[in-house]
Structure formats: structure tokens, C-alpha cells
Design a protein around this motif. Structure first.
Motif, PDB file in Angstrom:
ATOM      1  N   HIS A  21     -45.751 -34.877  69.111  1.00  0.00           N
ATOM      2  CA  HIS A  21     -45.664 -36.213  69.026  1.00  0.00           C
ATOM      3  C   HIS A  21     -45.229 -36.980  70.126  1.00  0.00           C
ATOM      4  CE1 HIS A  21     -44.677 -39.526  65.882  1.00  0.00           C
ATOM      5  NE2 HIS A  21     -45.108 -40.244  66.878  1.00  0.00           N
ATOM      6  N   ASP A  25     -46.891 -39.651  72.549  1.00  0.00           N
ATOM      7  CA  ASP A  25     -46.117 -41.290  72.683  1.00  0.00           C
ATOM      8  C   ASP A  25     -45.968 -41.395  74.227  1.00  0.00           C
ATOM      9  OD1 ASP A  25     -46.094 -41.635  70.011  1.00  0.00           O
ATOM     10  OD2 ASP A  25     -43.847 -41.356  69.760  1.00  0.00           O
ATOM     11  N   HIS A  46     -57.733 -44.240  70.887  1.00  0.00           N
ATOM     12  CA  HIS A  46     -57.479 -44.437  69.193  1.00  0.00           C
ATOM     13  C   HIS A  46     -58.748 -44.321  68.582  1.00  0.00           C
ATOM     14  CE1 HIS A  46     -53.563 -45.267  70.470  1.00  0.00           C
ATOM     15  NE2 HIS A  46     -53.157 -45.130  69.075  1.00  0.00           N
ATOM     16  N   VAL A 105     -50.076 -38.944  60.140  1.00  0.00           N
ATOM     17  CA  VAL A 105     -50.329 -39.399  61.674  1.00  0.00           C
ATOM     18  C   VAL A 105     -50.997 -41.009  61.324  1.00  0.00           C
ATOM     19  CG1 VAL A 105     -51.686 -38.991  63.439  1.00  0.00           C
ATOM     20  CG2 VAL A 105     -50.512 -36.980  62.411  1.00  0.00           C
ATOM     21  N   THR A 106     -51.758 -41.103  60.409  1.00  0.00           N
ATOM     22  CA  THR A 106     -52.402 -42.400  60.369  1.00  0.00           C
ATOM     23  C   THR A 106     -51.333 -43.411  60.186  1.00  0.00           C
ATOM     24  OG1 THR A 106     -54.398 -41.301  59.570  1.00  0.00           O
ATOM     25  CG2 THR A 106     -54.206 -43.744  59.449  1.00  0.00           C
ATOM     26  N   SER A 109     -48.865 -43.891  62.658  1.00  0.00           N
ATOM     27  CA  SER A 109     -49.288 -44.505  63.735  1.00  0.00           C
ATOM     28  C   SER A 109     -49.042 -46.063  63.685  1.00  0.00           C
ATOM     29  CB  SER A 109     -50.684 -44.421  63.906  1.00  0.00           C
ATOM     30  OG  SER A 109     -51.566 -44.983  63.158  1.00  0.00           O
ATOM     31  N   ARG A 110     -49.070 -46.633  62.433  1.00  0.00           N
ATOM     32  CA  ARG A 110     -48.928 -48.160  62.193  1.00  0.00           C
ATOM     33  C   ARG A 110     -47.566 -48.479  62.528  1.00  0.00           C
ATOM     34  NH1 ARG A 110     -52.459 -50.088  63.583  1.00  0.00           N
ATOM     35  NH2 ARG A 110     -52.010 -51.887  62.904  1.00  0.00           N
ATOM     36  N   GLY A 112     -45.957 -47.098  64.900  1.00  0.00           N
ATOM     37  CA  GLY A 112     -45.570 -47.150  66.445  1.00  0.00           C
ATOM     38  C   GLY A 112     -46.425 -48.372  66.903  1.00  0.00           C
ATOM     39  N   SER A 113     -47.580 -48.796  66.084  1.00  0.00           N
ATOM     40  CA  SER A 113     -48.273 -49.888  66.597  1.00  0.00           C
ATOM     41  C   SER A 113     -47.374 -51.296  66.444  1.00  0.00           C
ATOM     42  CB  SER A 113     -49.677 -49.986  65.593  1.00  0.00           C
ATOM     43  OG  SER A 113     -50.475 -49.101  66.092  1.00  0.00           O
ATOM     44  N   PHE A 172     -52.557 -34.507  66.585  1.00  0.00           N
ATOM     45  CA  PHE A 172     -52.136 -34.894  67.677  1.00  0.00           C
ATOM     46  C   PHE A 172     -52.928 -34.307  68.779  1.00  0.00           C
ATOM     47  CE2 PHE A 172     -47.904 -35.768  64.868  1.00  0.00           C
ATOM     48  CZ  PHE A 172     -47.908 -37.025  65.186  1.00  0.00           C
ATOM     49  N   PHE A 175     -55.813 -36.490  69.610  1.00  0.00           N
ATOM     50  CA  PHE A 175     -55.284 -37.435  70.698  1.00  0.00           C
ATOM     51  C   PHE A 175     -55.233 -36.935  71.881  1.00  0.00           C
ATOM     52  CE2 PHE A 175     -54.608 -39.959  66.574  1.00  0.00           C
ATOM     53  CZ  PHE A 175     -54.903 -41.100  67.091  1.00  0.00           C
TER      54      PHE A 175
END
Length: 180
Positions: A21, A25, A46, A105-106, A109-110, A112-113, A172, A175
Motif C-alpha cells: 500500500h 501511494d 486507476h 482496496v476499492t 481508495s475513496r 485516498g481520493s 495492490f 496497481f
């Protein structure tokens, strides 16, 4: 008499995926999402990764298609090429990933967004500002809280937890592979 606290699945996911992770990042932070090129590259990563992991049976079964649609809309605004290999038929994973891993993860990710959205919003470039679908997507915070509540009570020491952690790391890795 003291009793040891039983580890939770949430803690196991966090600890078991921490290295990958952090690596992801760090790599994504290199993109300047305040510029059209940097934003297009960030969104393309993404799109490719989310397309490859496929929706889980959990909340992400609803969230991922929405995010993919938003990513593609922003790429169109930016004039960036759509990932041809990201078509849903071509992107079906070899096996379904553990739904807990996909949701972790999904939905994570929000969060982080939400942080990245502040950086994106400072762009003076009107094209970047028009490419707003992904960063204005719902945060799915209620879903994240429900996920966390469930993961706090789920066992962390069985085969199912092992698979969830392995699949989260695999996501991960997807990605990270798209960055290469």
C-alpha cells in the motif's frame, strides 16, 4: 489474569498490506494531478487496475462500475486514450478475488481520493477542472464504516482471512504492475 486481544481482520488487512500500500501511494504521489498530463496518467492507472481486478461480490460490485464510468468520462474530457485492454470482457480476472479484499482496496481508495481531491482542486487549468467526475464521486463513507465494523468482528486467523489478505496484496500488485 490477562487475556490476549484477538486480532481482527481489519488489523490483519492493514498490517498485511502495509508495504505494498505504501509503495503504491508513493508511486501515485509522483503524478502531478494538477496538470492534464499528470491527471490523465493517474486516471489511466486507476482505470487499468480497476478493470483488471473486477468487482467483488460485496459493495464494490456497485462501486467499481461507477468509478470506471467516471474515470473513462474524465479521460475523454482530457483527450486521453481509453485503455483498449480495459474492456469488461477482456479484463475479466482469471478468478474472482475475495470480496473483502476488493472492498478493502476499492472503498479505501475513496479515502485516498478525498485527500487527493484537495490537490486536484487547486489546479488553475480549466481542462483539469472539467475532468471532475472521478474526484467528485461519492466517498462511500457509510459503506467504508460498515466494512470496518464487519472487519473488526471478523476472525483474522483462519484460511478465509489469509485469502483476503493475499488477494488485497494481489490487488495492490495489479496497481503497481500498471505503473510499470
Amino acid at each position: 489474569m490477562t487475556t490476549a486481544l484477538r486480532p481482527t481482520l481489519r488489523a490483519r488487512l492493514r498490517e498485511g498490506t502495509q508495504a505494498r500500500h505504501r509503495k503504491l501511494d508513493d508511486a501515485l504521489s509522483a503524478y502531478d494531478i494538477r496538470t492534464p498530463g499528470g491527471l490523465a496518467a493517474f486516471l489511466s492507472v486507476h482505470e487499468a487496475a480497476f478493470s483488471r481486478i473486477g468487482p467483488g461480490a460485496g459493495v464494490s460490485g456497485r462501486v467499481l462500475p461507477d468509478l470506471l464510468q467516471r474515470l473513462r468520462a474524465d479521460l475523454v474530457v482530457l483527450g486521453a486514450a481509453h485503455c483498449a485492454a480495459c474492456d469488461p470482457a477482456a479484463a475479466t480476472p482469471a478468478r474472482r478475488r475475495h470480496p473483502v479484499a476488493v472492498d478493502y482496496v476499492t472503498l479505501g481508495s475513496r479515502l485516498g481520493s478525498k485527500v487527493l481531491r484537495r490537490r486536484w482542486a487547486t489546479s488553475p487549468d480549466p481542462l483539469v477542472q472539467r475532468a471532475s467526475a472521478y474526484f467528485t464521486a461519492p466517498g462511500y463513507l457509510d459503506e467504508w464504516r460498515r466494512f470496518c465494523d464487519a472487519a473488526e468482528t471478523a476472525p483474522a486467523d483462519d484460511a478465509d482471512a489469509e485469502l483476503a489478505v493475499a488477494d488485497a496484496n494481489g490487488i495492490f500488485d495489479v496497481f503497481l504492475e500498471t505503473l510499470s
